[in-house]
Design a protein around this motif. Structure first.
Motif, PDB file in Angstrom:
ATOM      1  N   ASP A 144       0.657  -1.409  -0.123  1.00  0.00           N
ATOM      2  CA  ASP A 144      -0.145   0.201  -0.034  1.00  0.00           C
ATOM      3  C   ASP A 144       0.757   1.531   0.043  1.00  0.00           C
ATOM      4  O   ASP A 144       0.449   2.636   0.544  1.00  0.00           O
ATOM      5  CB  ASP A 144      -1.435   0.074   1.019  1.00  0.00           C
ATOM      6  N   TYR A 145       2.049   1.413  -0.669  1.00  0.00           N
ATOM      7  CA  TYR A 145       2.747   2.186  -0.488  1.00  0.00           C
ATOM      8  C   TYR A 145       2.985   2.905  -1.460  1.00  0.00           C
ATOM      9  O   TYR A 145       2.491   3.993  -1.887  1.00  0.00           O
ATOM     10  CB  TYR A 145       4.266   2.304   0.150  1.00  0.00           C
ATOM     11  N   VAL A 146       3.422   2.231  -3.134  1.00  0.00           N
ATOM     12  CA  VAL A 146       3.179   2.508  -4.437  1.00  0.00           C
ATOM     13  C   VAL A 146       1.858   2.241  -4.948  1.00  0.00           C
ATOM     14  O   VAL A 146       0.873   1.311  -4.522  1.00  0.00           O
ATOM     15  CB  VAL A 146       4.309   1.411  -5.216  1.00  0.00           C
ATOM     16  N   THR A 147       0.784   3.265  -5.496  1.00  0.00           N
ATOM     17  CA  THR A 147      -0.121   3.292  -6.160  1.00  0.00           C
ATOM     18  C   THR A 147      -0.009   3.200  -7.829  1.00  0.00           C
ATOM     19  O   THR A 147       1.240   4.068  -8.507  1.00  0.00           O
ATOM     20  CB  THR A 147      -1.178   4.225  -5.560  1.00  0.00           C
ATOM     21  N   ILE A 148      -0.540   3.305  -8.284  1.00  0.00           N
ATOM     22  CA  ILE A 148      -0.418   3.159 -10.013  1.00  0.00           C
ATOM     23  C   ILE A 148      -1.650   4.702 -10.438  1.00  0.00           C
ATOM     24  O   ILE A 148      -2.865   4.666  -9.835  1.00  0.00           O
ATOM     25  CB  ILE A 148      -1.623   2.544 -10.900  1.00  0.00           C
ATOM     26  N   ALA A 149      -0.866   5.671 -11.193  1.00  0.00           N
ATOM     27  CA  ALA A 149      -1.438   6.921 -11.324  1.00  0.00           C
ATOM     28  C   ALA A 149      -2.532   6.739 -13.031  1.00  0.00           C
ATOM     29  O   ALA A 149      -1.453   6.245 -13.904  1.00  0.00           O
ATOM     30  CB  ALA A 149      -0.366   8.007 -11.617  1.00  0.00           C
TER      31      ALA A 149
END
Length: 408
Positions: A144-149
């Motif tokens: 839950d740190y990196v997210t897809i933009a």
């Protein structure tokens, strides 16, 4: 250049220690490799900032949206002779730890599609690209740190929530072959930026290593129109000069040069001539300054380093205007120089670098990996007297502005 690279994040982070594919059993569910360290693989770069400059650098990174327009935030084997074997497993690891210390809000992640050799020695196969993206998305979904933009709100939200947004990108449209609807498929799984060609010609246009440049093809014009309709940002970093100019003319949206430099500073095919850089700016586009090994050199700083890259920066700001320049460092976690050697044929490295002689360096001092880049870029800008307004523009603001015109 003896101090260690900064290992304390400039903004608080939600990162809690997740490593790629740790939801599986290593050695049983997937093959393991000794990977390169994400922190302190090489000595840090000492900018010689005083306490006030350090604090200003920290504040600028902490408070603002920082965007890399081009990077490869994957972690590679410590022994680069294993890199093809590693890639063939289909499980390239994301550098979550290193990214958490980078200060970046968003990174345009270019997925190493030119080296996506899951089934082929040559890369660029559509099935391999889908495999690569799907595997990376599966890994990202387990933390839950990196997210897809997918849009600008996703980037803004990442900044507000102390996350890092990844923008999925392909360095070339080569995998679509002659199937324009494949652009819709790639958009559907999250791709938001794509190059026209990577060094070698394809069905869209010419790459920069070709002996001649026929410009954008009829199919290439269809593809540009479709990318405009979808809201995929178009990149011409590795395209031939004529193909670049044709793309600027045909595209209804501004076009990016996500990772390159100025041929007026270093005369090689990999750099862009003034005509192309001006045309990019005239169309509202943005240039990201490149820092992959032995690309953005200069006569004043022939040993590739942050200083060499910033020679291109100052030249391009004078030529294009401060509103049209950003940074696409093109870094990764591991030995980038040896990676180029291993994939020289795939990537057209030697043809792209034809020009003046230069000393081969083991790494680009100050811009060796995604973790250290923006600490040093912002610090250099602070030390050299740039205003807060201009620093905010070139480290994220210009990219956000142009994406407002491109993304749907």
């Amino acid at each position: 250049m003896s101090e260690p690279a900064p290992t304390t994040p400039y903004r608080s982070s939600r990162y809690t220690g997740y490593t790629s594919y740790s939801y599986l059993e290593a050695g049983t569910d997937y093959e393991t490799f000794e990977l390169a360290p994400e922190l302190d693989r090489v000595p840090g770069y000492d900018l010689g900032l005083d306490a006030e400059q350090e604090e200003r650098t920290r504040r600028l990174i902490q408070d603002n949206i920082i965007i890399s327009l081009h990077d490869h935030p994957q972690v590679f084997p410590n022994d680069m002779s294993q890199v093809r074997e590693y890639i063939r497993t289909g499980r390239e690891h994301t550098g979550y730890l290193g990214l958490s210390r980078s200060g970046m809000t968003a990174v345009f992640d270019n997925l190493m599609d030119g080296t996506a050799c899951v089934t082929s020695k040559s890369g660029w196969k559509f099935d391999d690209i889908i495999y690569d993206i799907g595997m990376r998305l599966s890994d990202i979904a387990n933390q839950d740190y990196v997210t897809i933009a997918h849009n600008l709100d996703d980037i803004r939200r990442a900044h507000e929530q102390d996350q890092l947004a990844i923008v999925l990108c392909l360095e070339a449209a080569t995998p679509i072959e002659n199937e324009v609807d494949r652009l819709d498929i790639l958009y559907g799984i999250g791709v938001r930026q794509m190059g026209i060609a990577y060094s070698e010609a394809n069905t869209l246009g010419s790459g920069l290593k070709e002996p001649g440049d026929g410009g954008l093809t009829v199919f290439g014009r269809r593809a540009v129109k479709r990318m405009n309709q979808l809201g995929i940002a178009i990149d011409v970093s590795h395209s031939g000069d004529r193909t670049c100019l044709d793309t600027f003319e045909v595209s209804e949206n501004p076009v990016l040069i996500t990772h390159a430099g100025a041929r007026g500073v270093w005369p090689t095919p990999r750099m862009k001539p003034d005509e192309v850089l001006r045309a990019c700016a005239d169309g509202g586009g943005v240039l990201g300054l490149e820092a992959a090994p032995h690309t953005t050199l200069s006569e004043e700083h022939i040993e590739h380093s942050l200083e060499s890259v910033m020679d291109h920066f100052t030249y391009c700001v004078d030529l294009m205007g401060i509103d049209h320049v950003a940074f696409g460092p093109d870094t990764l976690y591991g030995d980038h120089v040896t990676l180029h050697d291993v994939f020289a044929t795939n990537l057209g490295v030697h043809q792209a670098h034809v020009g003046p002689e230069y000393p081969k360096m083991p790494y680009v001092a100050g811009l060796e990996n995604p973790t250290e880049c923006f600490h040093n870029i912002v610090g250099w800008l602070v030390k050299n007297g740039y205003s807060d307004e201009d620093i905010i523009k070139v480290t994220g603001g210009n990219v956000m502005r142009v994406l407002e015109q491109i993304w749907r």
